[in-house]
Design an enzyme around this catalytic site. Structure first.
Site, mmCIF file in Angstrom:
data_model
loop_
_atom_site.group_PDB
_atom_site.id
_atom_site.type_symbol
_atom_site.label_atom_id
_atom_site.label_comp_id
_atom_site.label_asym_id
_atom_site.label_seq_id
_atom_site.Cartn_x
_atom_site.Cartn_y
_atom_site.Cartn_z
ATOM 1 N N ASP A 182 0.861 -1.190 0.000
ATOM 2 C CA ASP A 182 0.000 0.000 0.000
ATOM 3 C C ASP A 182 0.899 1.241 0.000
ATOM 4 O OD1 ASP A 182 -3.128 0.712 1.347
ATOM 5 O OD2 ASP A 182 -1.586 2.248 1.179
ATOM 6 N N ASP A 205 -3.676 2.406 -5.363
ATOM 7 C CA ASP A 205 -2.444 2.429 -4.566
ATOM 8 C C ASP A 205 -2.176 1.172 -3.757
ATOM 9 O OD1 ASP A 205 -3.909 2.720 -2.100
ATOM 10 O OD2 ASP A 205 -2.289 3.977 -1.338
ATOM 11 N N GLU A 206 -2.944 0.111 -3.977
ATOM 12 C CA GLU A 206 -2.659 -1.101 -3.208
ATOM 13 C C GLU A 206 -2.857 -2.360 -4.035
ATOM 14 O OE1 GLU A 206 -5.406 -2.276 -0.029
ATOM 15 O OE2 GLU A 206 -6.819 -0.794 -0.780
HETATM 16 N N1 DCP Z 1 -8.702 8.186 -1.087
HETATM 17 C C1 DCP Z 1 -9.850 8.926 -1.325
HETATM 18 N N2 DCP Z 1 -10.853 8.964 -0.391
HETATM 19 C C2 DCP Z 1 -10.732 8.291 0.778
HETATM 20 C C3 DCP Z 1 -9.577 7.523 1.043
HETATM 21 C C4 DCP Z 1 -8.576 7.504 0.078
HETATM 22 O O1 DCP Z 1 -9.960 9.550 -2.379
HETATM 23 N N3 DCP Z 1 -11.714 8.342 1.674
HETATM 24 C C5 DCP Z 1 -7.627 8.181 -2.093
HETATM 25 C C6 DCP Z 1 -6.515 9.141 -1.702
HETATM 26 C C7 DCP Z 1 -5.412 8.269 -1.194
HETATM 27 C C8 DCP Z 1 -5.619 6.979 -1.975
HETATM 28 O O2 DCP Z 1 -7.029 6.895 -2.202
HETATM 29 O O3 DCP Z 1 -4.126 8.837 -1.407
HETATM 30 C C9 DCP Z 1 -5.144 5.743 -1.240
HETATM 31 O O4 DCP Z 1 -5.875 5.572 -0.033
HETATM 32 P P1 DCP Z 1 -5.220 5.083 1.307
HETATM 33 O O5 DCP Z 1 -6.312 4.756 2.248
HETATM 34 O O6 DCP Z 1 -4.186 4.044 1.009
HETATM 35 O O7 DCP Z 1 -4.523 6.379 1.908
HETATM 36 P P2 DCP Z 1 -3.131 7.028 1.580
HETATM 37 O O8 DCP Z 1 -2.357 6.243 0.582
HETATM 38 O O9 DCP Z 1 -3.345 8.454 1.216
HETATM 39 O O10 DCP Z 1 -2.404 7.010 2.995
HETATM 40 P P3 DCP Z 1 -1.764 5.758 3.771
HETATM 41 O O11 DCP Z 1 -1.976 4.530 2.938
HETATM 42 O O12 DCP Z 1 -0.338 6.127 3.959
HETATM 43 O O13 DCP Z 1 -2.514 5.704 5.078
HETATM 44 MG MG MG Z 2 -2.104 4.154 0.810
#
Ligand code: DCP
Ligand code: MG
Length: 367
Positions: free
Chosen positions: A88, A179-180
């Site tokens: 992720d 992203d995962e």
């Molecule tokens: N995303 C979104 N709305 C949300 C959650 C996430 O649009 N409610 C989008 C923005 C994030 C991406 O999806 O950058 C990936 O989600 P993640 O939950 O993996 O969050 P991040 O990658 O931003 O942070 P991390 O994985 O480090 O906690």
């Molecule tokens: Mg993420």
């Protein structure tokens, strides 16, 4: 997507955040809707408690036997032969934006707008700013917060770069979102002579090297950091990838004892599929807060839930998850999400739906 809304938020003054969020959303339509939902959950909890109280000693002993039988059946299907890796990206959209504008580095920033933010970098998370929070509340929590608008083209580009790396480890990797991804690295481990016969500590060491190498390649080829979790199944691998986030990894070896120890104190909310509502119900009706307690309260769960729900809860208690090979998957549905400011304008809403339907009809579907 990460199941932990609070990743990177250790040390945040949660009471202050809650108070500000409460004050700023009080009276809004969103707030009213949240209150309606909470009232509904409270009612459901009362109803389930009443059903629990009505169970006779004979009922309890019957459902305990049902639970014991299901646990034995689930245990018999435990598969420790595969090694799954969940990867992720860290603060994905925010990290991509920082790559294209390095002046953002080290400053609290969020991707989105005053109405809604998609994610925030780890600097902003220290103030309690998080994904799916209205931007105007985020700004109140962190007055110097910088907003950057979303740019899906960029995120798609970087996502495809990460996937080129994933493909080298598992050509059939499962992309769970931009992203995962889940990678079956059993073969990669086998090629490197890592078998489950190794002493557990040695196994962890060698698997960690594989995960480390993958994360390093992602960084070299994208400039972005990611976190990884390795475990005998996908459910646990996902839990593990959050343990040392950001830019970290955690390996849970293919060993029953190690899995049971890991799961024993794991809070249920950390498990994908257990959200806020289920967590609330399991805690307030059954007193369950860790995965291990799912097994201890197995009889009650079998008495009150459907077979499939009870089986899921029991399998979580055993640390089981899917291990099957990833198959070519046919797209079964499509979804799109946009955040509006509050509106009751039906014409506008139908117009929007019509536009999306048309743009989907024109889009190419790649199964
Ligand atoms: N995303 C979104 N709305 C949300 C959650 C996430 O649009 N409610 C989008 C923005 C994030 C991406 O999806 O950058 C990936 O989600 P993640 O939950 O993996 O969050 P991040 O990658 O931003 O942070 P991390 O994985 O480090 O906690
Ligand atoms: Mg993420």
């Amino acid at each position: 997507m990460s199941p932990f809304l609070l990743v990177g938020m250790d040390g945040v003054d949660k009471e202050k955040v809650q108070r500000i969020v409460y004050e700023m959303s009080k009276g809004s339509k969103y707030f009213e809707n949240e209150e309606r939902k909470e009232a509904f959950i409270r009612q459901k909890i009362e109803h389930m408690r009443a059903r629990c109280a009505k169970l006779s000693a004979t009922d309890i002993s019957h459902y305990q036997k049902v639970a014991d039988k299901r646990v034995a059946e689930l245990e018999a299907r435990r598969d420790l032969s595969r090694t799954w890796l969940h990867v992720d990206m860290d603060a994905f959209y925010a990290a991509v934006e920082t790559l294209s504008n390095p002046s953002l580095k080290g400053k609290p920033m969020a991707v989105g707008s005053m109405s809604m933010i998609s994610t925030a970098n780890y600097e902003a998370r220290k103030y309690g700013v998080r994904a799916a929070m209205p931007g105007f509340i985020a700004r109140k929590l962190c007055p110097e917060l910088i907003f950057v608008p979303v740019d899906f083209e960029k995120y798609n580009h970087y996502s495809s770069l990460t996937r080129k790396v994933f493909q080298r480890y598992d050509p059939d990797f499962i992309a769970a979102s931009l992203d995962e991804a889940y990678l079956d690295i059993t073969e990669v481990c086998r090629e490197r002579d890592l078998s489950s016969d190794e002493v557990v500590q040695l196994l962890i060491f060698f698997i960690a090297k594989v995960a480390d190498e993958l994360r390093r390649s992602v960084f070299e080829e994208t400039g972005l950091t990611c976190s990884a979790g390795v475990a005998p199944n996908r459910l646990l691998a996902k839990v593990c990838s959050d343990i040392n986030k950001p830019n970290g990894q955690f390996v849970l070896p293919n060993d029953r004892m190690a899995v049971m120890t890991f799961i024993s104190s794991l809070p249920i909310r950390k498990v994908g599929g257990i959200g806020k509502v289920t967590e609330h119900i399991l805690r307030d009706v059954f007193g369950i807060s860790t995965c291990e307690e799912m097994l201890q309260k197995g009889g009650c769960l079998c008495a009150l839930f459907s077979r499939s729900s009870a089986d899921f809860f029991l399998s979580v208690g055993l640390g089981l998850g899917r291990t099957d090979a990833s198959q070519v998957r046919v797209r079964k549905s499509m979804s799109n999400e946009r955040t509006f400011s509050a509106t009751e304008d039906e014409v506008l809403l139908y117009q929007k739906l019509g536009n999306w339907r048309l743009s989907y009809q024109n889009s190419r579907i790649i199964p």
